[in-house]
Each structure stands twice: as structure tokens, then as C-alpha cells.
Design an enzyme around this catalytic site. Structure first.
Site, mmCIF file in Angstrom:
data_model
loop_
_atom_site.group_PDB
_atom_site.id
_atom_site.type_symbol
_atom_site.label_atom_id
_atom_site.label_comp_id
_atom_site.label_asym_id
_atom_site.label_seq_id
_atom_site.Cartn_x
_atom_site.Cartn_y
_atom_site.Cartn_z
ATOM 1 N N LYS A 45 33.231 47.850 29.633
ATOM 2 C CA LYS A 45 32.784 46.459 29.683
ATOM 3 C C LYS A 45 31.265 46.431 29.845
ATOM 4 O O LYS A 45 30.689 47.260 30.577
ATOM 5 C CB LYS A 45 33.483 45.760 30.856
ATOM 6 C CG LYS A 45 33.217 44.260 30.968
ATOM 7 C CD LYS A 45 34.010 43.699 32.151
ATOM 8 C CE LYS A 45 33.762 42.215 32.361
ATOM 9 N NZ LYS A 45 34.520 41.702 33.533
ATOM 10 N N SER A 94 37.372 37.811 32.525
ATOM 11 C CA SER A 94 36.167 38.050 31.747
ATOM 12 C C SER A 94 36.179 39.386 30.999
ATOM 13 O O SER A 94 35.342 39.621 30.129
ATOM 14 C CB SER A 94 34.940 38.016 32.684
ATOM 15 O OG SER A 94 34.986 39.073 33.638
ATOM 16 N N SER A 147 39.969 38.897 36.253
ATOM 17 C CA SER A 147 39.258 39.342 35.056
ATOM 18 C C SER A 147 39.812 40.602 34.408
ATOM 19 O O SER A 147 39.409 40.944 33.290
ATOM 20 C CB SER A 147 37.772 39.538 35.364
ATOM 21 O OG SER A 147 37.150 38.300 35.592
#
Length: 513
Positions: free
Chosen positions: A108, A189, A213
Site C-alpha cells: 500500500k 482504504s 481499512s
């Protein structure tokens, strides 16, 4: 004559053997798609596949799919050279290598890498910034021989810039799309890691979670996500929101793959004090030993009705989860249902619980510290990020999405009485709610639909694992089942999640052209 037949027979054996090897190699190369870590390691040992070939396969997939899915924000220009090093080490090695050796991984884009890749949280404000060192988890991945394939997209600033931007959007990464149905929720996210691994653009990925997330995007992209106990994995070098709740965990296609990643990234990091305390939870021999087909036997699983309220009027989802409950029972679990968590309405509302107020102040403090530690950066404080966005409003879509959360966070002034009261309330809600439920009923895990329990787990730093649970028959979206537990309960959660996964085998690859 006998010699002739013997030679003919030996020649036939050689041909068949050679053909079989070629077939095996061909089959293994074809099935890099959906291949597990164990599949790839077997192919490496049989010398029918190299890390270079695997990386090339994924680079081709990224070129083919990413222009639509937007799961990858940046590819590592050194990925192939890392693959060549892994192949050389494998040829020269006479001992067992780590599980992730030679395996490509996407990170990420809030996880720092000290290389040619950017670390930007999806924002142009951090493009070109230089980090002082690899994030703690990245250092562990490199030592294991994993190949850093690139950075995955995300909801910009991990969904903490604005209340109005859609999940999976960032200025640098554009809008991420669900590989199962581009018109449905991708969640965030950690959207990019979930999209990318679901669509076979990489072997395994790393995401982060503050509240939902990992659990949410894993659920809605039909992959496995592990949200570890806070502190079990280092957050050093990760663009923060709340050090009290932030955690780093794997998002993969199978429970086993996620566990292999978890085994590599857990442990003490001198740059993250929380890892010292949490290291007591790491089992001797690692987490792989808990991948048991009979892992549900004797487990006590709690069902809180309110966590299934969102699906009570959906006949398909309701029936699906009734079938899952039956499966859990058949596999030896004891289901304790009709449970209630004290003050659950407050827990699930970040404003009522105080979670949002606490995170606003924590974010400003933690982000300013992260930015000040950068070797080079266009911005050095939250205030400067806000100004950057105003000055680059077109690229950052400020007129469309704003930056209301940033502005609220900038107005805070440390952890004052209001924030301390919020922290006290969160602790009370966690102790009197989830912890009391688990201990009073001697539960091994809580069972929940998708991300419905994410705030319950988030505010107490508790772990959770989400596993694919189905595909909606009419609305055409994937959904998951979540198992959550008390701090350090990863071994039990892995046993439960793996046994459920093996008993149901629900996941299927997305219907991409």
C-alpha cells in the site's frame, strides 16, 4: 532383439519423462494465475519456474488490467533485478529459504520504501519525497527475500483527508475499481492491495488499517485480510493516522498466503515501541502451525445480532449466512447466538464513541512527526499539506471532494481534555463491551458480516480475519465473513478462518476479460 526392445523401452521412458517435465513446467507457468505461495515455491524447487518469470507474468497482468482497475499506483523499476538475485540465491543455496523468498509483493502506498519507489499516500503533496529508511515491515520483507513489485493504490491519505471522496480514489491513483463488478463498492482504504491481489496482478499484498481499512476492502473484493493486534507488526515508516489503532497486515487470496506474510512481518522493531509489548503474543514456531483443517473443532463463536442487521431484509444474504452457521457447526464449532455488546450503538458511531475526535488530534501529531523525519519533502506539516492542496486544487480535486477532515485535524491542539475524555470513553466501551462479551461467554471469536465489526475491533486494537463468504446473486458483489478476537488471539482466528475457508472453498477469480 532383447537389447533392441530394452533400448526402445528406455527411450520411451525418457520421452515420456521429458514430456511430463515439459507438461509440468507448462502447467505451472500457465497457473501462475491464482497460484499460492506454496504453489510458487514448489515450482521453484522443481526448477520449472523462476522468480523472473513470475515477475514478468505480473508486470504483463498490470499492463493489461491496471488501466481499468487502478489497483497499482507505481511499479518498481528494480523488480526484475530483485527477481534475478532471488533466482541466483536459490541456485546457490543448500538450505531452506523463507516462504516469501522470490515472491512478488505489492505494498500500500503509505508504507515507506527506501528505493526508487515513491511513498505518497496517493497524494501529489508527497510525490518526490525521500524517506529516511524502509518501513519496519519492509525491512523484514527484504530480509526474507521477497520482491517489492511496487506500490498499490489506496483511498487518499487512508481515507482521512475528506468525508466526500469515494472509497478507492486518490489523486495519484485515480479511482480504483472492483474486479468483480466495476459498478459496486471497492471499499478502502487498502483498496489497491485488495483489487490487485484479487485480479492476479501480484502474489500477495500488504495493507494497513485504522478502522476497517483491511477488513472492508478484503471483504468486498473477495480476498483474505488479516488485521493484526495493534503492535504485532511495526508501524514505523508508515504514514500514520492513529498510532493507537494503526496496524499493518496482509491481504491475499488465501488464508495460508496471508499467514505466510504475517509470519515474516511480525516482531520487535526498535522504531516502534508498541512492538515490544505485543511481541509476547507471537507463538514459538510461528503462525503457519495453526493452518489446520479441523481448526473449528471445539471453538466457541459468538453471534451478535446487530452485526447482521444490515442484511436482515436481504433474503439471499440471510440464507447464505444461515448456511455458513450450519457449516461452522458441522465443523465442530459451538455457536453462541443472540448476544449483545453493551453500548454497541456508541461503539459503531465514531462521533458518539469519541473515536473521531481522538483520531483528529492523533493524526496531526503523528503526521507532523512523520513529515518532519523525511529527508526531503515538498511539505513538512499538515498545515503545508492543506496549503499544497489549495494550490493544486485541480489535481487534488479540492473543489469536488474538499479536505474537511484535514482542516478539522489542523484545528486541534494536542491531546487536551476533550481528547483525553474521548480516549477514556473508548477504553471504557471496549472493556465493558467486546472484552466483557468474550470473557463472560468464554468465546474464541466473534462472527460478523463483512466489516460490520470493524469499529469494535479498531478501538481496542483487537485482531480480525475476513474470508470470502459469497457473491450476491442479484446485486453482483462479493462479501466476506469476519472472525474477530481479543489481543493476541491470532492463532485461534487462523485456525477458525482456515478451517472455514477449506470447508467452503468459496473464492473464485474475478470474471476479467
Amino acid at each position: 532383439m532383447a537389447i533392441y526392445f530394452l533400448l526402445s523401452f528406455l527411450l520411451l521412458i525418457c520421452i515420456l519423462s521429458y514430456g511430463s517435465q515439459k507438461l509440468t513446467a507448462k502447467r505451472l507457468k500457465i497457473t501462475i494465475e491464482e497460484a499460492t505461495v506454496d504453489d510458487l515455491q514448489l515450482a521453484f524447487r522443481l526448477k520449472t519456474l523462476t522468480s523472473r518469470e513470475v515477475v514478468l507474468f505480473y508486470l504483463d497482468k498490470i499492463r493489461e488490467l491496471n488501466k481499468n482497475l487502478r489497483g497499482v499506483i507505481e511499479v518498481n523499476p528494480d523488480a526484475l533485478s530483485q527477481a534475478d538475485i532471488a533466482d541466483k540465491e536459490r541456485r546457490e543455496c543448500n538450505h531452506t529459504l523463507p516462504k516469501l523468498h522470490g515472491i512478488p509483493i505489492l505494498l500500500k502506498d503509505n508504507i515507506a520504501t527506501k528505493d526508487k519507489l515513491n511513498t505518497t499516500a496517493g497524494s501529489f503533496a508527497l510525490l518526490g519525497s525521500i524517506v529516511p529508511r524502509d518501513a519496519g515491515v519492509v525491512s523484514k520483507l527484504r530480509r526474507s527475500g521477497a520482491i517489492i513489485l511496487g506500490k498499490a493504490s489506496l483511498s487518499e491519505w487512508s481515507n482521512f483527508r475528506t468525508s466526500w471522496a469515494p472509497n478507492g480514489w486518490s489523486a495519484r491513483g485515480s479511482q480504483g475499481k472492483n474486479p468483480y463488478n466495476s459498478s459496486v463498492e471497492v471499499c478502502g482504504s487498502s483498496s489497491g492491495p485488495a483489487i490487485s491481489v484479487a485480479a492476479n496482478m501480484v502474489s500477495v499484498t500488504l495493507g494497513t488499517e485504522t478502522d476497517g481499512s483491511i477488513i472492508c476492502p478484503a471483504s468486498f473484493n473477495s480476498v483474505v485480510g488479516i488485521k493484526p493486534t495493534v503492535g504485532l507488526t511495526s508501524r514505523a515508516g508508515v504514514i500514520p493516522i492513529s498510532p493507537r489503532q494503526d496496524t499493518v497486515g496482509p491481504i491475499c487470496r488465501t488464508v495460508a498466503d496471508a499467514v505466510h506474510v504475517l509470519d515474516i512481518i511480525v516482531g520487535i522493531d526498535r522504531n516502534d515501541n508498541a512492538t515490544s509489548e505485543a511481541s509476547k503474543y507471537i507463538p514459538v514456531g510461528g503462525y503457519g502451525q495453526f493452518l489446520k483443517h479441523n481448526g473449528l473443532e471445539g471453538k466457541r463463536l459468538g453471534i451478535v445480532n446487530m452485526l447482521f442487521d444490515s442484511i436482515k431484509d436481504d433474503a439471499f444474504l440471510k440464507q447464505t449466512f444461515e448456511q455458513h452457521f450450519t457449516t461452522l457447526r458441522k465443523q465442530g464449532a459451538v455457536l453462541v447466538d443472540n448476544l449483545e455488546i453493551a453500548h454497541i450503538e456508541d461503539v459503531l458511531d465514531s462521533h458518539s464513541s469519541g473515536e473521531f475526535d481522538a483520531m483528529l488530534a492523533e493524526f496531526k501529531i503523528a503526521l507532523n512527526e512523520y513529515l518532519s523525519d523525511l529527508v526531503k519533502s515538498p511539505v513538512k506539516s499538515l498545515r503545508e499539506v492543506i496549503e499544497f492542496n489549495k494550490n493544486h486544487s485541480k489535481e487534488e480535486k479540492i473543489n469536488e471532494y474538499g479536505q474537511d477532515i484535514f482542516e478539522l485535524a489542523e484545528k486541534t491542539n494536542g491531546m487536551g481534555p476533550k481528547e483525553q475524555e474521548a480516549l477514556s470513553n473508548l477504553k471504557r466501551l471496549s472493556i465493558q463491551g467486546f472484552k466483557k462479551l468474550m470473557t463472560d461467554h468464554s468465546l474464541d471469536a466473534l462472527v460478523a458480516y463483512a466489516n460490520s465489526a470493524s469499529s469494535i475491533l479498531a478501538i481496542g486494537g483487537f485482531p480480525g480475519i475476513v474470508v470470502p463468504a459469497g457473491y450476491h446473486n442479484t446485486k453482483k458483489y462479493p462479501f466476506g465473513i469476519c472472525f474477530g478476537g481479543l489481543k493476541g488471539s491470532e492463532p485461534k482466528l487462523i485456525e477458525i478462518a482456515y478451517a472455514f475457508e477449506q470447508a467452503t472453498k468459496i473464492r473464485r477469480k474475478p470474471p476479467l476479460a
